[in-house]
Write an enzyme that holds these catalytic residues in place. Structure first.
Site, PDB file in Angstrom:
ATOM      1  N   ASP A  14       8.024  -9.888   9.587  1.00 50.44           N
ATOM      2  CA  ASP A  14       7.701 -10.502   8.294  1.00 50.44           C
ATOM      3  C   ASP A  14       7.567 -12.017   8.391  1.00 50.44           C
ATOM      4  O   ASP A  14       6.779 -12.630   7.667  1.00 50.44           O
ATOM      5  CB  ASP A  14       8.785 -10.184   7.260  1.00 50.44           C
ATOM      6  CG  ASP A  14       8.495  -8.894   6.517  1.00 50.44           C
ATOM      7  OD1 ASP A  14       7.320  -8.493   6.474  1.00 50.44           O
ATOM      8  OD2 ASP A  14       9.431  -8.273   6.008  1.00 50.44           O
ATOM      9  N   HIS A  59      -6.134   0.767   2.664  1.00 48.21           N
ATOM     10  CA  HIS A  59      -4.963   1.138   3.462  1.00 48.21           C
ATOM     11  C   HIS A  59      -4.682   2.643   3.417  1.00 48.21           C
ATOM     12  O   HIS A  59      -3.968   3.170   4.280  1.00 48.21           O
ATOM     13  CB  HIS A  59      -3.734   0.388   2.969  1.00 48.21           C
ATOM     14  CG  HIS A  59      -3.467  -0.900   3.678  1.00 48.21           C
ATOM     15  ND1 HIS A  59      -3.323  -0.986   5.054  1.00 48.21           N
ATOM     16  CD2 HIS A  59      -3.299  -2.164   3.208  1.00 48.21           C
ATOM     17  CE1 HIS A  59      -3.091  -2.234   5.395  1.00 48.21           C
ATOM     18  NE2 HIS A  59      -3.071  -2.977   4.292  1.00 48.21           N
ATOM     19  N   HIS A  64      -8.494  -3.681  -1.116  1.00 49.04           N
ATOM     20  CA  HIS A  64      -7.724  -3.812   0.132  1.00 49.04           C
ATOM     21  C   HIS A  64      -6.628  -2.750   0.210  1.00 49.04           C
ATOM     22  O   HIS A  64      -6.504  -2.038   1.220  1.00 49.04           O
ATOM     23  CB  HIS A  64      -7.116  -5.208   0.219  1.00 49.04           C
ATOM     24  CG  HIS A  64      -6.345  -5.456   1.474  1.00 49.04           C
ATOM     25  ND1 HIS A  64      -6.912  -5.982   2.612  1.00 49.04           N
ATOM     26  CD2 HIS A  64      -5.034  -5.233   1.787  1.00 49.04           C
ATOM     27  CE1 HIS A  64      -6.001  -6.071   3.567  1.00 49.04           C
ATOM     28  NE2 HIS A  64      -4.843  -5.632   3.079  1.00 49.04           N
ATOM     29  N   GLU A  65      -5.837  -2.634  -0.859  1.00 48.23           N
ATOM     30  CA  GLU A  65      -4.727  -1.680  -0.823  1.00 48.23           C
ATOM     31  C   GLU A  65      -5.230  -0.246  -0.796  1.00 48.23           C
ATOM     32  O   GLU A  65      -4.630   0.623  -0.156  1.00 48.23           O
ATOM     33  CB  GLU A  65      -3.792  -1.907  -2.013  1.00 48.23           C
ATOM     34  CG  GLU A  65      -3.232  -3.321  -2.131  1.00 48.23           C
ATOM     35  CD  GLU A  65      -2.606  -3.847  -0.857  1.00 48.23           C
ATOM     36  OE1 GLU A  65      -2.090  -3.038  -0.055  1.00 48.23           O
ATOM     37  OE2 GLU A  65      -2.625  -5.070  -0.642  1.00 48.23           O
ATOM     38  N   GLU A 118       0.785  -1.221   0.000  1.00 52.29           N
ATOM     39  CA  GLU A 118       0.000   0.000   0.000  1.00 52.29           C
ATOM     40  C   GLU A 118       0.826   1.284   0.000  1.00 52.29           C
ATOM     41  O   GLU A 118       0.484   2.263   0.685  1.00 52.29           O
ATOM     42  CB  GLU A 118      -0.936   0.000   1.213  1.00 52.29           C
ATOM     43  CG  GLU A 118      -0.237  -0.002   2.572  1.00 52.29           C
ATOM     44  CD  GLU A 118       0.082  -1.375   3.126  1.00 52.29           C
ATOM     45  OE1 GLU A 118       0.314  -1.477   4.345  1.00 52.29           O
ATOM     46  OE2 GLU A 118       0.097  -2.351   2.351  1.00 52.29           O
ATOM     47  N   GLU A 129      -4.180  -4.070   9.580  1.00 57.40           N
ATOM     48  CA  GLU A 129      -4.754  -5.056   8.673  1.00 57.40           C
ATOM     49  C   GLU A 129      -6.196  -5.448   8.981  1.00 57.40           C
ATOM     50  O   GLU A 129      -6.987  -5.677   8.071  1.00 57.40           O
ATOM     51  CB  GLU A 129      -3.860  -6.299   8.622  1.00 57.40           C
ATOM     52  CG  GLU A 129      -2.473  -6.031   8.058  1.00 57.40           C
ATOM     53  CD  GLU A 129      -2.478  -5.517   6.626  1.00 57.40           C
ATOM     54  OE1 GLU A 129      -3.547  -5.548   5.961  1.00 57.40           O
ATOM     55  OE2 GLU A 129      -1.415  -5.071   6.156  1.00 57.40           O
ATOM     56  N   TYR A 176      -5.284 -10.044  10.038  1.00 56.77           N
ATOM     57  CA  TYR A 176      -6.221  -9.714   8.978  1.00 56.77           C
ATOM     58  C   TYR A 176      -7.649 -10.177   9.314  1.00 56.77           C
ATOM     59  O   TYR A 176      -8.576  -9.362   9.416  1.00 56.77           O
ATOM     60  CB  TYR A 176      -5.788 -10.376   7.667  1.00 56.77           C
ATOM     61  CG  TYR A 176      -4.476  -9.882   7.118  1.00 56.77           C
ATOM     62  CD1 TYR A 176      -4.437  -9.006   6.033  1.00 56.77           C
ATOM     63  CD2 TYR A 176      -3.259 -10.305   7.657  1.00 56.77           C
ATOM     64  CE1 TYR A 176      -3.230  -8.560   5.502  1.00 56.77           C
ATOM     65  CE2 TYR A 176      -2.049  -9.858   7.135  1.00 56.77           C
ATOM     66  CZ  TYR A 176      -2.039  -8.993   6.061  1.00 56.77           C
ATOM     67  OH  TYR A 176      -0.846  -8.551   5.551  1.00 56.77           O
TER      68      TYR A 176
END
Length: 621
Positions: A395, A319, A315-316, A291, A338, A403
């Site tokens: 990560d 953001h 979704h992006e 994003e 998220e 999410y």
């Protein structure tokens, strides 16, 4: 750019704490709110603006740069600390003085990299750092022409989230620290450069580009892409970038981008970033999307040809409010980015494509969440929304918890207080915290003060404690259902009973319906049944990456050899971790499968970003 007036001594700071002291410090960091994933101490000295000068060298696979930071130090600190990872620091100067000053690099931490400590005075306003990146910089993906769609020019893209920005910019790499920036970037004159900023729409004659990001952003949203890239407008404020040969397909796929922005604004207030554009990257991009402000980076795996996977764009885009506008203070608060974004995404999908579509995605999200909880264990503390990734790379611990569990918590609140009241709360939430950061405790306090307001019945109904601080899902939670999927349940039972797949492809048509059908087939459905389904749907030859991944995992479970060549091709061409990991994990469960996985991976690894290959390295040892 890199001329030195004299040699700067680089002193490696020794680490004298023993393990107990380190753990105590880590615990203290969590308790006091200090970001456990950054060496910086923003309460004493913090950045607020960056002027960046970069030169991109494809031959050396290196970026050389000068990062000029404007700083504040409210407590009259005598040093400022930056995060770095595998950077070569050539020189540091202060303010307008070109004389190099002393600096110190700390011991290397396998997760955090190295602290860069620079002495400052009460009068210091700017810190200028001359540096270069390593060929192995974790954020940078250098692609040769053969790894691109056009096969003619090289390509570079960055992936800074979560803590990789420090591998290409010396920065205070915490989501809780925001800054504006400008950049001058020099690239080969036949390539276009783009950033998470106000962007050009065509190539310059001399390969030099200037960028401005007037809004304060955290370092994980710093982004750069360089390649043979073209632009096509969707409407007056949205457009797409891609390699020229893909541009028309991308523009067709994302034709509803402008409608998505309009729908989002109606719910939660003005889009605050100016333009919203999407850059479709080569296949090695490790995520579905990133994003980056003004310019979402997207995977080509969403180009299905039928606009069936455009929820990724929703979704992006979401953001742009949850994450970019209001940002989690640390990666331990990741669900605030998220979970909110998945909730917002599904509201956009509902507004544009109807309640049935949104409900199907909700059910698929629930299935994915339950698979993740089962794999991790429902008592695993990492299945809480408020997690502790101290000492670990965020990560490496990404899952559906932030999410989907985050989404279902917010959905629970909506159902408890009513959509109209919850929408008003969220719209005000985004406005009050715009261009700021927020942590878990602050959100829960606002939830209690502004929505629950002492209503004990409502408090019990929402049960924030169970959602946020306990593993798994609350006992009272009821799984979502879809009327469309209920019909597929019946069709699936009939097929399993009769072993007759004829006509199913005319009744199970959309991507979501196909995914649900595949997931409803038993893990041990058998090769004969696989053949019947494949003959009806041709899943093995599908060009829809979501369908391919689900089908290929089932194929490995049932040793359905017809799909093996397609699986090999998929793993070689696709770099998106979401699709790679389930297939590699399933292959690795047997000795024969693991051998095959390693053979494929040996040839495919060079096409993957570090975010993907680091996970697969661990899986395959």
């Amino acid at each position: 750019m890199r001329k030195l007036l004299f040699i700067i001594p680089v002193i490696l700071l020794s680490c004298t704490q023993n393990k107990k002291e380190q753990k105590a410090e880590e615990a203290k960091a969590v308790q006091t709110g200090k970001d456990p994933h950054s060496f910086s101490n923003p309460e004493e000295a913090v950045v607020n603006h960056l002027d960046l000068d970069l030169k991109v060298d494809f031959a050396k696979q290196q970026i050389t740069g000068i990062a000029t930071w404007t700083i504040q130090h409210p407590k009259n600190a005598d040093e400022i600390v930056f995060d770095t990872q595998d950077l070569t620091i050539d020189k540091v100067t202060l303010d307008e003085d070109s004389t190099g000053v002393f600096f110190a690099l700390g011991d290397k931490d396998p997760v955090l990299g190295q602290a860069l400590s620079i002495p400052i005075t009460n009068q210091t306003q700017k810190v200028k750092i001359y540096y270069s990146t390593a060929k192995s910089a974790a954020a940078l993906q250098w692609l040769n022409p053969q790894q691109t769609a056009g096969k003619q020019q090289p390509f570079l893209f960055t992936q800074s989230q979560a803590i990789l920005a420090r591998s290409w910019i010396p920065t205070q790499d915490s989501p809780g620290i925001r800054f504006t920036y400008t950049a001058n970037v020099e690239v080969p004159n036949n390539l276009l450069a783009l950033m998470s900023a106000e962007n050009p729409q065509k190539k310059s004659a001399d390969g030099k580009y200037k960028f401005v990001q007037p809004h304060p952003i955290p370092s994980y949203l710093m982004a750069l892409a360089v390649g043979d890239i073209a632009f096509k407008a969707i409407d007056q404020r949205t457009g797409v970038y891609a390699e020229p040969g893909m541009l028309s397909k991308v523009a067709y796929e994302f034709a509803d981008m402008g409608k998505m922005v309009n729908a989002a604004e109606k719910m939660y207030g003005d889009y605050r970033w100016g333009r919203y554009d999407v850059l479709v990257l080569p296949p090695s991009f490790p995520f579905g999307g990133m994003e980056n402000p003004l310019l979402t980076f997207a995977t080509p795996t969403v180009i299905a040809g039928d606009r069936s996977l455009v929820s990724l764009v929703a979704h992006e885009l979401a953001h742009s409010w949850s994450g970019n506008l209001v940002t989690n203070a640390t990666w331990n608060d990741f669900w605030l980015n998220e979970g909110f974004t998945v909730y917002f995404e599904r509201r956009i999908i509902e507004a544009l494509y109807g309640a049935d579509e949104a409900k199907m995605q909700e059910v698929l999200g629930y299935q994915s969440l339950m698979e993740g909880i089962k794999e991790m264990g429902d008592k695993n503390p990492d299945t809480r929304l408020k997690v502790d990734f101290t000492g670990r790379n965020p990560d490496d611990n990404v899952s559906d918890i932030a999410y989907e569990k985050g989404y279902f918590f917010l959905k629970t609140i909506e159902q408890a207080v009513g959509r109209q009241k919850f929408d008003a709360f969220l719209k005000d939430y985004f406005a009050r915290h715009a261009f700021k950061t927020i942590d878990n405790d602050t959100f829960l306090n606002e939830l209690n003060q502004l929505l629950i307001k002492g209503d004990e019945k409502l408090k019990k109904q929402i049960d924030s404690y169970a959602w946020v601080y306990q593993p798994g899902l609350p006992k009272e939670f009821k799984a979502p259902s879809s009327s469309v999927f209920k019909n597929i349940d019946s069709l699936t039972q009939q097929f399993l009973a009769t072993k007759n797949a004829g006509g199913l492809s005319k009744k199970i048509t959309s991507t979501n319906e196909k995914l649900y059908f595949i997931h409803k087939l038993p893990d041990n459905v058998g090769q004969d049944a696989m053949k019947l389904v494949d003959a009806e749907f041709n899943f093995t030859a599908s060009k829809n990456a979501e369908v391919q991944c689900a089908w290929y995992v089932l194929a490995v479970k049932n040793k359905y050899e017809k799909a093996y060549p397609a699986i090999k091709e998929f793993l070689t061409e696709v770099g998106r971790r979401k699709f790679l990991m389930p297939i590699y994990k399933e292959l690795a469960k047997t000795a024969e499968g693991k051998k095959s996985a390693k053979e494929i991976y040996k040839n495919a690894r060079a096409n993957y970003h570090s975010v993907s290959y680091s996970s697969i390295d661990d899986l395959l040892k």
